[in-house]
Design a protein around this motif. Structure first.
Motif, PDB file in Angstrom:
ATOM      1  N   LEU A  23       6.499 110.826  39.631  1.00  0.00           N
ATOM      2  CA  LEU A  23       7.063 111.680  40.682  1.00  0.00           C
ATOM      3  C   LEU A  23       7.053 111.021  42.065  1.00  0.00           C
ATOM      4  O   LEU A  23       8.013 111.164  42.827  1.00  0.00           O
ATOM      5  N   ILE A  24       5.998 110.274  42.380  1.00  0.00           N
ATOM      6  CA  ILE A  24       5.947 109.610  43.698  1.00  0.00           C
ATOM      7  C   ILE A  24       7.081 108.584  43.801  1.00  0.00           C
ATOM      8  O   ILE A  24       7.794 108.518  44.805  1.00  0.00           O
ATOM      9  N   GLY A  25       7.249 107.817  42.733  1.00  0.00           N
ATOM     10  CA  GLY A  25       8.343 106.832  42.701  1.00  0.00           C
ATOM     11  C   GLY A  25       9.697 107.503  42.862  1.00  0.00           C
ATOM     12  O   GLY A  25      10.576 106.988  43.561  1.00  0.00           O
ATOM     13  N   ASP A  26       9.856 108.668  42.247  1.00  0.00           N
ATOM     14  CA  ASP A  26      11.131 109.390  42.349  1.00  0.00           C
ATOM     15  C   ASP A  26      11.396 109.839  43.783  1.00  0.00           C
ATOM     16  O   ASP A  26      12.540 109.797  44.249  1.00  0.00           O
ATOM     17  N   ALA A  27      10.332 110.274  44.472  1.00  0.00           N
ATOM     18  CA  ALA A  27      10.493 110.682  45.877  1.00  0.00           C
ATOM     19  C   ALA A  27      10.948 109.490  46.725  1.00  0.00           C
ATOM     20  O   ALA A  27      11.838 109.624  47.575  1.00  0.00           O
ATOM     21  N   VAL A  28      10.375 108.315  46.457  1.00  0.00           N
ATOM     22  CA  VAL A  28      10.766 107.099  47.187  1.00  0.00           C
ATOM     23  C   VAL A  28      12.238 106.775  46.905  1.00  0.00           C
ATOM     24  O   VAL A  28      13.017 106.445  47.814  1.00  0.00           O
ATOM     25  N   LYS A  29      12.636 106.917  45.635  1.00  0.00           N
ATOM     26  CA  LYS A  29      14.032 106.607  45.263  1.00  0.00           C
ATOM     27  C   LYS A  29      15.005 107.540  45.973  1.00  0.00           C
ATOM     28  O   LYS A  29      16.061 107.103  46.432  1.00  0.00           O
ATOM     29  N   ILE A  30      14.659 108.814  46.064  1.00  0.00           N
ATOM     30  CA  ILE A  30      15.545 109.770  46.747  1.00  0.00           C
ATOM     31  C   ILE A  30      15.646 109.391  48.233  1.00  0.00           C
ATOM     32  O   ILE A  30      16.734 109.405  48.811  1.00  0.00           O
ATOM     33  N   ALA A  31      14.502 108.990  48.817  1.00  0.00           N
ATOM     34  CA  ALA A  31      14.507 108.575  50.230  1.00  0.00           C
ATOM     35  C   ALA A  31      15.376 107.338  50.437  1.00  0.00           C
ATOM     36  O   ALA A  31      16.080 107.222  51.446  1.00  0.00           O
ATOM     37  N   VAL A  32      15.352 106.419  49.481  1.00  0.00           N
ATOM     38  CA  VAL A  32      16.150 105.187  49.593  1.00  0.00           C
ATOM     39  C   VAL A  32      17.639 105.489  49.366  1.00  0.00           C
ATOM     40  O   VAL A  32      18.515 104.888  50.000  1.00  0.00           O
ATOM     41  N   ALA A  33      17.920 106.447  48.482  1.00  0.00           N
ATOM     42  CA  ALA A  33      19.319 106.728  48.110  1.00  0.00           C
ATOM     43  C   ALA A  33      20.121 107.300  49.274  1.00  0.00           C
ATOM     44  O   ALA A  33      21.318 107.014  49.395  1.00  0.00           O
ATOM     45  N   ILE A  34      19.471 108.090  50.142  1.00  0.00           N
ATOM     46  CA  ILE A  34      20.207 108.788  51.210  1.00  0.00           C
ATOM     47  C   ILE A  34      20.913 107.807  52.169  1.00  0.00           C
ATOM     48  O   ILE A  34      22.139 107.923  52.365  1.00  0.00           O
ATOM     49  N   PRO A  35      20.210 106.824  52.776  1.00  0.00           N
ATOM     50  CA  PRO A  35      20.945 105.902  53.670  1.00  0.00           C
ATOM     51  C   PRO A  35      22.016 105.085  52.941  1.00  0.00           C
ATOM     52  O   PRO A  35      23.049 104.769  53.523  1.00  0.00           O
ATOM     53  N   ILE A  36      21.748 104.775  51.660  1.00  0.00           N
ATOM     54  CA  ILE A  36      22.745 103.999  50.893  1.00  0.00           C
ATOM     55  C   ILE A  36      24.028 104.821  50.742  1.00  0.00           C
ATOM     56  O   ILE A  36      25.136 104.328  50.971  1.00  0.00           O
ATOM     57  N   VAL A  37      23.864 106.085  50.370  1.00  0.00           N
ATOM     58  CA  VAL A  37      25.038 106.953  50.170  1.00  0.00           C
ATOM     59  C   VAL A  37      25.776 107.156  51.488  1.00  0.00           C
ATOM     60  O   VAL A  37      27.008 107.106  51.534  1.00  0.00           O
ATOM     61  N   LYS A  38      25.011 107.340  52.575  1.00  0.00           N
ATOM     62  CA  LYS A  38      25.640 107.544  53.890  1.00  0.00           C
ATOM     63  C   LYS A  38      26.471 106.326  54.295  1.00  0.00           C
ATOM     64  O   LYS A  38      27.541 106.440  54.889  1.00  0.00           O
ATOM     65  N   ALA A  39      25.974 105.131  53.964  1.00  0.00           N
ATOM     66  CA  ALA A  39      26.689 103.903  54.346  1.00  0.00           C
ATOM     67  C   ALA A  39      27.896 103.645  53.459  1.00  0.00           C
ATOM     68  O   ALA A  39      28.898 103.092  53.921  1.00  0.00           O
ATOM     69  N   LEU A  40      27.788 104.031  52.182  1.00  0.00           N
ATOM     70  CA  LEU A  40      28.841 103.632  51.230  1.00  0.00           C
ATOM     71  C   LEU A  40      29.949 104.666  51.055  1.00  0.00           C
ATOM     72  O   LEU A  40      31.072 104.301  50.720  1.00  0.00           O
ATOM     73  N   ARG A  41      29.628 105.929  51.255  1.00  0.00           N
ATOM     74  CA  ARG A  41      30.631 106.962  50.976  1.00  0.00           C
ATOM     75  C   ARG A  41      31.928 106.767  51.782  1.00  0.00           C
ATOM     76  O   ARG A  41      33.014 106.844  51.203  1.00  0.00           O
ATOM     77  N   PRO A  42      31.846 106.478  53.094  1.00  0.00           N
ATOM     78  CA  PRO A  42      33.100 106.283  53.835  1.00  0.00           C
ATOM     79  C   PRO A  42      33.935 105.131  53.277  1.00  0.00           C
ATOM     80  O   PRO A  42      35.158 105.192  53.259  1.00  0.00           O
ATOM     81  N   MET A  43      33.240 104.093  52.784  1.00  0.00           N
ATOM     82  CA  MET A  43      33.973 102.935  52.252  1.00  0.00           C
ATOM     83  C   MET A  43      34.670 103.278  50.944  1.00  0.00           C
ATOM     84  O   MET A  43      35.751 102.792  50.664  1.00  0.00           O
ATOM     85  N   LEU A  44      34.039 104.126  50.146  1.00  0.00           N
ATOM     86  CA  LEU A  44      34.632 104.484  48.853  1.00  0.00           C
ATOM     87  C   LEU A  44      35.805 105.449  49.004  1.00  0.00           C
ATOM     88  O   LEU A  44      36.561 105.660  48.070  1.00  0.00           O
ATOM     89  N   ASN A  45      35.946 106.013  50.209  1.00  0.00           N
ATOM     90  CA  ASN A  45      37.063 106.934  50.416  1.00  0.00           C
ATOM     91  C   ASN A  45      38.328 106.218  50.873  1.00  0.00           C
ATOM     92  O   ASN A  45      39.151 106.784  51.576  1.00  0.00           O
ATOM     93  N   GLY A  46      38.443 104.943  50.562  1.00  0.00           N
ATOM     94  CA  GLY A  46      39.724 104.271  50.746  1.00  0.00           C
ATOM     95  C   GLY A  46      39.856 103.370  51.939  1.00  0.00           C
ATOM     96  O   GLY A  46      40.968 103.010  52.320  1.00  0.00           O
ATOM     97  N   THR A  47      38.748 102.985  52.572  1.00  0.00           N
ATOM     98  CA  THR A  47      38.875 102.094  53.727  1.00  0.00           C
ATOM     99  C   THR A  47      38.534 100.642  53.386  1.00  0.00           C
ATOM    100  O   THR A  47      38.405  99.817  54.260  1.00  0.00           O
ATOM    101  N   PHE A  48      38.395 100.351  52.115  1.00  0.00           N
ATOM    102  CA  PHE A  48      38.021  98.986  51.712  1.00  0.00           C
ATOM    103  C   PHE A  48      39.028  97.940  52.176  1.00  0.00           C
ATOM    104  O   PHE A  48      38.667  96.877  52.641  1.00  0.00           O
ATOM    105  N   GLY A  49      40.320  98.259  52.028  1.00  0.00           N
ATOM    106  CA  GLY A  49      41.374  97.315  52.397  1.00  0.00           C
ATOM    107  C   GLY A  49      41.265  96.896  53.846  1.00  0.00           C
ATOM    108  O   GLY A  49      41.390  95.722  54.176  1.00  0.00           O
TER     109      GLY A  49
END
Lengths: 245, 185
Positions: free
Chosen positions: B153-179
């Protein structure tokens, strides 16, 4: 001989050995390694070329070996144990052999044939769109070395920018992961564009596949090789008997 | 010819499946139980690709493993892993990716919804994993939880904490601005 094998046979051998290797220890892995070296020679692939091609994967294996060997206990004290070093070596050895087998499959088989073989296997499975699934599994195999290559590049770049100065492991992980994801998603985007430019379609004519006598010989050889696993399961209890008895 | 969006999603799904495989090799030995990055990438597949394609991605990952490719934890593979003690977690990954994707689609990128979706996804993995572990090993339910859930469970909490900034950074790029990014870079 390997070039002439049916891709369905090659995939069946890959699947079979992957399953068997889970129980295999030193004797099985050693005999399997000898067979792989002979296969590489027969296919005309030089080991030096292979090592150069998978250099980042070898670094990655070294990294896995380190992670599995050095353990941090509940008091946050790192310690090294001979037992975990042996286990880590077996895991890395097994991974390397499976990757060697994958390289051998890719080097001696056309991509269209690999896809056709996978469609043949997935055809009877209900619900699954076998054509899309086969394409996706093929892409996973292609993307894995790319991820490792990009990971190596980004580690070097971050080190050049003094990432070691940042002590917080979460910050370091986030910095590494965001750049890695950005780069590989850009690669994937270019890959998708290239597929579109070549009018990618699931409904493509599949190459004709035929089983021959060579396939029977190859399966028999692998079956015999799998018996070396018995040495592992027999030798270990005998060793324990002498050691502790 | 297939639509551009469908081909892109298929390629991204395969990429996430390959990342999940790469994550399965890495076990960070912190504390008594090592942290494996595999389920971080499963959650990210749901968040970044949505329910349907997240499920497709994890499905392709499981298929690659079932066909014998060394994509499961410890560099193993083969159909036998599904009937082993950890088989429930593997099936739980598919359900979790779908559920996380569907919930985050409803949330329209709100961080709190993403966090809740990941918590639900993690719980789903344990519902499948612990139940199967109990069936296969014949342990009591409380023992299965203490062996197959609590230490992680502790490891899972760390993973959720790590996932949030990654998703925030990548989501705009996946919505079609890659080009645009590539052309500028």
């Amino acid at each position: 001989m390997i070039h002439r094998l049916d891709p369905r046979t090659k995939q069946a051998i890959l699947m079979g050995i992957s399953v068997v290797s889970v129980w295999g220890q030193t004797a099985f892995l050693a005999s399997f390694s000898i067979m792989m070296i002979l296969c590489f020679r027969s296919a005309g692939i030089r080991i030096s070329d292979f090592v150069r091609e998978i250099r980042y994967f070898l670094l990655f294996l070294l990294f896995i070996y380190g992670l599995r060997t050095i353990t941090i206990d509940s008091n946050w004290i790192p310690f090294f144990s001979l037992e975990s070093a042996g286990d880590a070596m077996v895991v890395c050895w097994r991974l390397l052999l499976i990757v060697m087998m994958g390289v051998l499959l890719v080097a001696t088989t056309r991509t269209a044939h690999i896809r056709a073989a996978m469609i043949w296997y997935l055809g009877p499975v209900p619900v699954v769109n076998e054509k899309m699934a086969a394409t996706m599994v093929g892409m996973i195999v292609r993307f894995l070395p790319l991820i490792l290559f990009r990971g190596g590049e980004i580690s070097d770049a971050l080190r050049a920018r003094c990432i070691e100065q940042r002590k917080n492991p979460v910050v370091r992980t986030v910095k590494f992961t965001i750049v890695l994801f950005r780069r590989i998603f850009l690669d994937a985007d270019e890959f998708a564009l290239a597929m579109q430019a070549r009018c990618y379609n699931e409904q493509r004519t599949l190459p004709k596949l035929t089983f021959t006598r060579i396939d029977v010989i190859a399966v028999a050889m692998v079956f015999l090789l799998s018996f070396s696993i018995l040495f592992d399961t027999c030798v270990s209890p005998i060793f324990l008997l002498f050691h502790f008895g | 010819m297939q639509s551009t969006q469908q081909v892109r999603k298929m390629v991204y799904s395969s990429l996430m499946a390959a990342l999940t495989a790469a994550g399965a090799y890495i076990a960070i030995p912190i504390g008594p139980v090592p942290i494996v990055l595999q389920n971080l990438f499963v959650l990210l597949a749901g968040l970044l690709l949505g329910g349907r394609w997240g499920l497709t991605s994890v499905g392709a990952y499981l298929l690659a493993g079932a066909m014998g490719l060394p994509v499961f934890s410890g560099g193993t593979g083969g159909i036998g892993k599904f009937v082993g003690p950890t088989g429930g977690y593997l099936l739980g990954f598919a359900a979790a990716a779908y559920l996380v994707g569907v919930l985050s689609e409803y949330g329209h990128g709100r961080v709190i919804v993403d966090v809740l979706a990941m918590i639900v996804g993690t719980l789903i993995i344990y519902v499948f994993g612990v139940s199967w572990l109990k069936v296969v090993t014949g342990m009591s339910f409380s023992k299965a939880i203490s062996v197959g859930m609590l230490p992680f469970l502790i490891g899972d909490a760390v993973k959720i904490a790590v996932a949030i900034p990654i998703v925030k950074a990548l989501r705009p790029m996946l919505n079609g601005t890659f080009g645009v990014v590539r052309a500028a870079g």
